[in-house]
Design an enzyme around this catalytic site. Structure first.
Site, PDB file in Angstrom:
ATOM      1  N   PHE A 150      -2.157   7.883   4.717  1.00  0.00           N
ATOM      2  CA  PHE A 150      -2.727   8.559   5.603  1.00  0.00           C
ATOM      3  C   PHE A 150      -3.898   9.445   5.226  1.00  0.00           C
ATOM      4  O   PHE A 150      -4.449  10.209   5.211  1.00  0.00           O
ATOM      5  CB  PHE A 150      -1.903   9.229   6.044  1.00  0.00           C
ATOM      6  CG  PHE A 150      -0.859   9.446   7.348  1.00  0.00           C
ATOM      7  CD1 PHE A 150      -0.713   8.101   7.433  1.00  0.00           C
ATOM      8  CD2 PHE A 150      -0.650   9.840   8.334  1.00  0.00           C
ATOM      9  CE1 PHE A 150       0.073   7.085   8.038  1.00  0.00           C
ATOM     10  CE2 PHE A 150       1.230   9.510   8.776  1.00  0.00           C
ATOM     11  CZ  PHE A 150       0.883   7.885   9.185  1.00  0.00           C
TER      12      PHE A 150
ATOM     13  N   SER B  51       5.413   5.002   8.823  1.00  0.00           N
ATOM     14  CA  SER B  51       4.340   4.864   7.481  1.00  0.00           C
ATOM     15  C   SER B  51       5.466   5.220   6.612  1.00  0.00           C
ATOM     16  O   SER B  51       6.536   6.350   6.761  1.00  0.00           O
ATOM     17  CB  SER B  51       3.193   5.674   7.001  1.00  0.00           C
ATOM     18  OG  SER B  51       3.425   5.517   5.937  1.00  0.00           O
TER      19      SER B  51
ATOM     20  N   LYS C 298       5.308   3.090  16.746  1.00  0.00           N
ATOM     21  CA  LYS C 298       5.370   1.941  15.752  1.00  0.00           C
ATOM     22  C   LYS C 298       6.225   2.497  15.218  1.00  0.00           C
ATOM     23  O   LYS C 298       6.342   3.198  14.483  1.00  0.00           O
ATOM     24  CB  LYS C 298       3.999   2.123  15.208  1.00  0.00           C
ATOM     25  CG  LYS C 298       3.281   1.113  13.844  1.00  0.00           C
ATOM     26  CD  LYS C 298       2.343   1.142  13.591  1.00  0.00           C
ATOM     27  CE  LYS C 298       2.177  -0.322  12.628  1.00  0.00           C
ATOM     28  NZ  LYS C 298       0.994  -0.550  12.422  1.00  0.00           N
TER      29      LYS C 298
ATOM     30  N   ASN D 195       5.996  -1.893  11.370  1.00  0.00           N
ATOM     31  CA  ASN D 195       5.612  -1.388  10.118  1.00  0.00           C
ATOM     32  C   ASN D 195       5.342  -2.250   9.237  1.00  0.00           C
ATOM     33  O   ASN D 195       5.248  -2.668   9.020  1.00  0.00           O
ATOM     34  CB  ASN D 195       5.280   0.042  10.303  1.00  0.00           C
ATOM     35  CG  ASN D 195       3.661   0.532   9.425  1.00  0.00           C
ATOM     36  OD1 ASN D 195       3.933   0.268   8.597  1.00  0.00           O
ATOM     37  ND2 ASN D 195       4.025   2.354  10.774  1.00  0.00           N
TER      38      ASN D 195
ATOM     39  N   ASN E 182       4.826   6.534   3.777  1.00  0.00           N
ATOM     40  CA  ASN E 182       4.283   6.692   2.707  1.00  0.00           C
ATOM     41  C   ASN E 182       4.005   7.783   2.716  1.00  0.00           C
ATOM     42  O   ASN E 182       3.658   9.019   1.618  1.00  0.00           O
ATOM     43  CB  ASN E 182       3.042   6.317   2.455  1.00  0.00           C
ATOM     44  CG  ASN E 182       2.478   4.863   1.477  1.00  0.00           C
ATOM     45  OD1 ASN E 182       3.944   3.891   0.843  1.00  0.00           O
ATOM     46  ND2 ASN E 182       2.214   3.796   2.172  1.00  0.00           N
ATOM     47  N   THR E 183       4.346   8.791   3.745  1.00  0.00           N
ATOM     48  CA  THR E 183       4.340  10.244   3.984  1.00  0.00           C
ATOM     49  C   THR E 183       6.311  10.810   4.280  1.00  0.00           C
ATOM     50  O   THR E 183       6.586  10.225   4.844  1.00  0.00           O
ATOM     51  CB  THR E 183       3.658   9.860   5.460  1.00  0.00           C
ATOM     52  OG1 THR E 183       2.550  10.015   5.688  1.00  0.00           O
ATOM     53  CG2 THR E 183       4.427  11.672   5.840  1.00  0.00           C
TER      54      THR E 183
ATOM     55  N   ASN F 175       0.815  -1.196  -0.167  1.00  0.00           N
ATOM     56  CA  ASN F 175       0.237  -0.019   0.091  1.00  0.00           C
ATOM     57  C   ASN F 175       0.462   1.176   0.401  1.00  0.00           C
ATOM     58  O   ASN F 175       2.066   1.092   0.473  1.00  0.00           O
ATOM     59  CB  ASN F 175      -1.116   0.466   0.669  1.00  0.00           C
ATOM     60  CG  ASN F 175      -0.645   0.916   2.796  1.00  0.00           C
ATOM     61  OD1 ASN F 175      -0.918   1.966   2.247  1.00  0.00           O
ATOM     62  ND2 ASN F 175       0.167   0.116   3.340  1.00  0.00           N
TER      63      ASN F 175
END
Length: 366
Positions: free
Chosen positions: A119, A183, A218, A247, A185-186, A115
């Protein structure tokens, strides 16, 4: 979960899997909101599955990881399916659409997901309203521990401002809070895991919150081993109560068979299992009982759960296996864990905690 619920949902899974992954996820949330397949009364767990950590009792150690219920819409139905705790989020201060679609991919051949959602969520205002509704009465509350996973917006973020403010908004309603610093993705988010940055962030939180529910962090599975010790010490000295290991990963293990294996984003599921377990063992050794630990990544059997608990986890979380197997996963996992306990003559899952550490020189404190 009841047999009737499984009979209602299981035949639908092949159809759901023909849909685009993100559309299927939205459909799953909508179905849970409507109560499809959700037992009318909460699942009653075998007492052998109960465990205590973070000052709370958990009816079983299996939670749903953040990312499934980003906007706190289906916490109560998830609890009724049989999860021992439920975690909503990741939520950010302001709503954001996330990254361009497509951004969620099933790697079916590998029992994995990639993915790069970014967010996507409705923001803290709507999130907090939903949590407040759950808090208003016993009949509405999930009746298992509830966590909020919080993060920062892609644009205009100020972590030392945003995380304390998010804590202020959610702390009246949840049993624990997770700082998502991992994450992939940020942009820039993972830099907050650096021990010095983490210390600064925890100091900013402490300056604004003398009291708050247990705080967990996390972590990413892609951290170098020599980074883990300083991070653990920063977490302990900064007042965190726990860590989630781990994660999604940016790595692509050899042997992935899916045509989506080269897609950008975080990989979760079976290919992450060994990496997440190895990291958990190392963090448990370093933490030496000073932090609660939640194992996450590639958990899909009762043996996987037992391995995480023996490695030092207090609790575990699932995501990808739940996406593939649906609610029947929970019944199977509990049955398999109980079978292992009986085979080994162990009274409860709590008695397994850190069993693999006890001969390694690392202490397991109560």
């Amino acid at each position: 979960m009841s047999d009737m619920s499984e009979k209602l949902i299981s035949p639908l899974l092949p159809l759901v899997r023909t849909l685009d992954a993100e559309r299927a996820h939205r459909l799953a949330i909508d179905a849970l909101m409507l109560g499809v397949g959700v037992p009318p009364v909460p699942v009653k767990d075998d007492p052998a599955l109960a465990t205590r950590t973070l000052g709370m009792r958990f009816p079983n150690p299996i939670g749903i990881a953040a990312g499934f219920d980003k906007d706190a819409r289906v916490l109560r139905p998830l609890a009724r399916l049989g999860f021992g705790f439920v975690e909503a989020g990741t939520v950010t201060p302001r709503p954001q659409a996330g990254n361009p679609k497509p951004r969620l991919f099933r790697l079916t051949e590998d029992r994995a997901i990639i993915n790069r959602m970014g967010f996507n969520n409705q923001g803290i205002d709507r999130f907090a309203v939903r949590l407040a509704r759950l808090f208003r009465g016993r009949a509405r509350h999930p009746m298992v521990p509830v966590g909020a996973n919080i993060g920062i917006n892609k644009d205009g973020a100020d972590p030392e401002r945003d995380y304390p403010e998010l804590i202020r908004r959610v702390k009246p309603y949840v049993d624990y809070i997770v700082l998502n610093l991992s994450s992939p993705n940020t942009p820039g988010l993972r830099a907050l895991q650096d021990a010095e940055r983490l210390s600064d962030l925890l100091t900013a939180i402490a300056a604004q919150h003398s009291e708050h529910p247990p705080l967990l962090i996390k972590l990413a599975p892609d951290l170098a081993s020599d980074e883990l010790g300083p991070i653990v010490e920063a977490a302990v000295s900064g007042g965190a109560q726990g860590l989630i290991i781990s994660n999604t990963t940016l790595a692509r293990p050899a042997g992935l068979r899916s045509p989506y294996a080269s897609e950008a984003g975080g990989l979760s599921g079976r290919p992450l299992k060994e990496k997440a377990l190895e990291m958990l063992r190392e963090v448990a050794r370093l933490a030496d009982g000073r932090l609660a630990l939640v194992g996450c990544g590639g958990i899909e059997t009762g043996a996987d759960i037992v391995a995480r608990i023996r490695a030092g986890a207090d609790l575990v979380q699932v995501y990808t296996a739940f996406a593939y197997d649906g609610p029947a996963l929970l019944t199977r996992l509990k049955r398999e864990v109980l079978a292992i306990l009986r085979e080994q003559g162990i009274e409860s899952v709590g008695d397994l905690k850190g069993a693999d550490l006890k001969g390694s020189g690392a202490g397991v404190r109560s």
